[in-house]
Design a protein around this motif. Structure first.
Motif, PDB file in Angstrom:
ATOM      1  N   ARG A  70      35.480  22.011  -0.096  1.00  0.00           N
ATOM      2  CA  ARG A  70      35.438  21.956   1.361  1.00  0.00           C
ATOM      3  C   ARG A  70      36.595  21.121   1.911  1.00  0.00           C
ATOM      4  N   ILE A  71      36.794  19.961   1.281  1.00  0.00           N
ATOM      5  CA  ILE A  71      37.854  19.064   1.759  1.00  0.00           C
ATOM      6  C   ILE A  71      39.224  19.729   1.618  1.00  0.00           C
ATOM      7  N   ASP A  72      39.445  20.329   0.451  1.00  0.00           N
ATOM      8  CA  ASP A  72      40.740  20.954   0.180  1.00  0.00           C
ATOM      9  C   ASP A  72      40.908  22.282   0.916  1.00  0.00           C
ATOM     10  N   GLY A  73      39.771  22.910   1.175  1.00  0.00           N
ATOM     11  CA  GLY A  73      39.855  24.299   1.657  1.00  0.00           C
ATOM     12  C   GLY A  73      39.987  24.463   3.159  1.00  0.00           C
ATOM     13  N   CYS A  74      40.002  23.368   3.897  1.00  0.00           N
ATOM     14  CA  CYS A  74      40.144  23.477   5.346  1.00  0.00           C
ATOM     15  C   CYS A  74      41.517  24.054   5.700  1.00  0.00           C
ATOM     16  N   PRO A  75      41.606  24.744   6.818  1.00  0.00           N
ATOM     17  CA  PRO A  75      42.894  25.320   7.246  1.00  0.00           C
ATOM     18  C   PRO A  75      43.937  24.225   7.454  1.00  0.00           C
ATOM     19  N   ASP A  76      45.190  24.594   7.254  1.00  0.00           N
ATOM     20  CA  ASP A  76      46.273  23.647   7.522  1.00  0.00           C
ATOM     21  C   ASP A  76      46.119  23.101   8.937  1.00  0.00           C
ATOM     22  N   THR A 110      44.035  20.767   9.757  1.00  0.00           N
ATOM     23  CA  THR A 110      42.763  20.052   9.911  1.00  0.00           C
ATOM     24  C   THR A 110      43.010  18.574   9.632  1.00  0.00           C
ATOM     25  N   SER A 111      42.460  17.713  10.456  1.00  0.00           N
ATOM     26  CA  SER A 111      42.697  16.270  10.266  1.00  0.00           C
ATOM     27  C   SER A 111      41.941  15.759   9.040  1.00  0.00           C
ATOM     28  N   ILE A 112      42.387  14.604   8.586  1.00  0.00           N
ATOM     29  CA  ILE A 112      41.731  13.992   7.418  1.00  0.00           C
ATOM     30  C   ILE A 112      40.240  13.809   7.686  1.00  0.00           C
ATOM     31  N   LEU A 113      39.911  13.259   8.880  1.00  0.00           N
ATOM     32  CA  LEU A 113      38.500  12.945   9.140  1.00  0.00           C
ATOM     33  C   LEU A 113      37.663  14.207   9.283  1.00  0.00           C
ATOM     34  N   GLU A 114      38.242  15.249   9.817  1.00  0.00           N
ATOM     35  CA  GLU A 114      37.504  16.518   9.906  1.00  0.00           C
ATOM     36  C   GLU A 114      37.234  17.083   8.505  1.00  0.00           C
ATOM     37  N   ARG A 115      38.228  16.945   7.644  1.00  0.00           N
ATOM     38  CA  ARG A 115      38.039  17.386   6.250  1.00  0.00           C
ATOM     39  C   ARG A 115      36.901  16.594   5.592  1.00  0.00           C
TER      40      ARG A 115
END
Lengths: 480, 480
Positions: free
Chosen positions: B345-351, B353-358
């Motif tokens: 999930r953390i790695d797979g967020c779209p480019d 995406t902020s750190i905290l959102e990840r």
């Protein structure tokens, strides 16, 4: 478990044979001569006849003993420093309680030091002033130089100078102040002290070997069981760790003591056995107590035959415990083989001497071997509340009875209800008679031996001729 | 001690390989699948950054967990009776204290009985409601029929229904009422209970085998050490008995947790490592706390970034502890290999995406895998004073730091002074950080292993893929 009655001449040979055997086993003889701290008898269990009964809890070492000061003066060869370590009063709770100073005696003269992993010999202090045990445990002092060992004698809490709440009076005030006087707390004291001491001396790698006799022997064995990471082994001398609940027959102790007398002389055994009735009869006579006071050379007029019976009972049991084949002075100054001497006196009186006069002659060996006393005080414990009574009324519930036939003591059946009642009256505390076996084991002899099988020597469990030895052997279920 | 970072595909293979290996070792897999009670992280040690620091004592299992009631409903297959046994509040003193009812769960359906010496499987209850542990310790239930064993789950004092002084409120009132909440007292409870139970059932000859996980595993190991006459062996799962004083490096725990994430993905590890600064920066902004409240879907407005940091920190540590290769629901309902899912999930967020959102996306795997929650409560422990905090502030002082490089958590150096200060502020008690090693040993790894070498299995000490296993292995000094 002990030899049957035998004529005196045979017994003499036996005593000599034992001395000879000792020479063949020098280590054993050192243990015998130096570390055998006696297991002393409970007075409750020996209550003579019903109308002599009291509900007092057992008493161990505190009474009728040779003054420590005199012994300290005599034993100048043992040198040590006295130090103090502040201990938690309750290791197992976090109540906000005042710490107390635990005294310990230390000698590092022969210690090889941390680099050479010089061992630490730790004597588990029992129910008395630690100096008393220090000067009477020559074995530890004698072997320490051979091993390059440090010698350490920590005092048991609530005894000697190791008193919580600032004074003996405060410490012994009531059940609440006494409540931390338990074996588990004492073991934790030893563990905390030695751990701290080793850290301060960078001596963490130095092995600790435990020593102890009687209750101190029990502590040594239990400490090895509970703190195997603290001590690598224990020499537990005359340590009756199985004298709880129903593990051994409650008659064991008094039977063995009685056999020690019977072995010397059947007539001696019989005279003592008959003396209790004679005592009661005399006491019931008009002016009987006055007459008994005279017969036994008491300093004060006797108040009850029970007091006198307890005084006699204590002497017989102590005699069996210190029936060493050489002169000694741990409890009292005594000749070698003192039971033999007592029986010689009892048996050797001229014909026509009364039973009670014979008893007085015999008992004088114990109470007045030096001949210095002109009269006797029956109770030299002015405090009344001594620590062992408390321990016996809480966790050290060791049932003892006296059988009708095999024992020379008055018949007595241990009765837990009246025991508990007596403890409630004396201290306002209810004993926990099953706690020790739950905490330390012992119910199953096999398990017990396995449990205690790791680097623990029960030194008197393998020796025959002295009561301590046969007693220990008996309760450990060993056949001699 | 753990493998370096590896690509996700490799990890998938590894996870499968582990599952296969488990099939080859059915006993091991049962242990893994059923008895692995996690060792959960202390929040004190994970205090992020200086200005996030609190002085709270470590917390173990009490927070952020799946409701017991739900689990009880799901696990109807384990049947037991609930009984109560009245225990001494202080086994080691004779203060006149009220007894308390200890709850225990018992099942004798498959017990072979005393004649056939049917064994007794005793799970050492830890810091929580005993039913929670009972329904999550399938291993014991599964093997009991195979051995004809009785199953016994005694509850730990001061938890669940086993409350002194009549209520939780009274028991947790102050340092005085809490003072008997110690491991030694809990072990004595177990010993007294089982001894009494066996006597009542004439089952003295039936062997007792101990089980336990996490703190319960420590208790199982310690009980075998301290009560060898009561229990013949112990299976101690994820039991960090050496996490005291300076025995293991204080960074050990957080390094292993961090490596679990790094192993799944270096970028995941890096994102988490960078998130703390991002969190602090965001919090310092105008309306930053409001923004954080939104980003993390919190039910109430965030009062400090520290609260949020603790919430995240707990999740990572718990995830490592329950990183089972199959779905589970001990702490929370989770998929198999949950750390992998978090990192996906953390790695797979779209480019972009902020750190905290990840981070929020990732953490939702732990806190909201079922997707039922619409917002999050950061603190679900309304009592504040839970029992483990007290234990951590008295004897369970387990120093934990977070290293600058190897850990993904904020750098933190354990500081005993501030720890002690926090305990004094919270409970009015002073910890005894050296007591556990004095009482139970551990300073010398060799001695410790020898001491604990007799019939004790540290089940997670020999397993690699899950943190619990590697953690245990690490602290016992074993090379995998």
């Amino acid at each position: 478990m002990s030899s049957p009655a035998a004529p005196a001449s045979h017994n003499s040979q036996q005593c000599l044979k034992m001395a000879a055997r000792s020479l063949l086993f020098p280590i054993i003889i050192i243990i015998i001569t130096s570390t055998t701290i006696i297991f002393t008898p409970p007075t409750l269990a020996s209550q003579p006849l019903n109308h002599l009964s009291s509900k007092r809890a057992p008493r161990f070492l505190s009474k009728h003993s040779y003054p420590i000061k005199t012994q300290l003066e005599e034993q100048q060869q043992y040198r040590y420093e006295s130090k103090y370590f502040y201990q938690q009063l309750d290791h197992f709770s976090f109540l906000n309680l005042p710490k107390f100073p635990q005294r310990y005696l230390i000698n590092t003269d022969h210690w090889a030091g941390p680099e050479r992993r010089g061992p630490i010999f730790l004597y588990c202090g029992n129910e008395g002033d630690i100096e008393w045990f220090a000067v009477n445990t020559g074995f530890v002092w004698e072997i320490a130089p051979l091993f390059g060992a440090m010698v350490l004698f920590p005092e048991h809490r609530y005894y000697g100078e190791s008193l919580p709440y600032g004074s003996r009076e405060e410490a012994y005030k009531n059940a609440s102040t006494l409540s931390y006087l338990t074996a588990e707390q004492a073991l934790a004291d030893f563990a905390v002290l030695i751990t701290d001491l080793k850290r301060n001396l960078s001596a963490q790698a130095c092995p600790v070997v435990l020593f102890g006799g009687s209750y101190g022997g029990m502590l040594a064995a239990w400490m090895r069981l509970k703190y195997p990471h603290v001590a690598i082994g224990a020499l537990a001398s005359s340590a009756p760790i199985l004298q709880f609940e129903d593990i051994v027959p409650p008659e064991t102790f008094y039977n063995i003591v009685s056999n020690d007398f019977k072995r010397e002389s059947t007539s001696c055994f019989n005279t003592i056995k008959e003396s209790w009735d004679a005592l009661v009869s005399e006491g019931l006579k008009k002016n009987g107590l006055v007459q008994l006071t005279k017969t036994f050379h008491l300093c004060r007029e006797l108040k009850s035959t029970e007091d006198l019976a307890n005084w006699l009972d204590s002497a017989y049991s102590y005699l069996a415990m210190v029936d060493y084949p050489y002169p000694s002075s741990f409890m009292m100054p005594l000749p070698g083989c003192p039971i033999r001497e007592v029986c010689k006196r009892i048996d050797g009186c001229p014909d026509g001497t009364s039973i009670l006069e014979r008893i007085f002659e015999g008992i004088s060996i114990y109470y007045n071997y030096t001949g210095e006393l002109h009269c006797f005080e029956l109770d030299d414990d002015p405090h009344g509340l001594d620590g062992w009574n408390w321990q016996a009324c809480t966790e050290m519930v060791m049932p003892m009875s006296s059988s009708h036939n095999a024992s020379m003591f008055p018949t007595y059946d241990f009765n837990y209800s009246s025991y508990q009642e007596g403890c409630w009256e004396e201290f306002g505390v209810i004993p926990r008679p099953r706690w020790i076996t739950t905490e330390f084991g012992g119910q199953d002899i096999k398990t017990a031996l396995e449990t205690f099988g790791s680097n623990i020597i029960f030194s008197n469990g393998l020796l025959d001729p002295w009561s301590g030895g046969r007693y220990a052997a008996a309760i450990y279920g060993l056949q001699l």
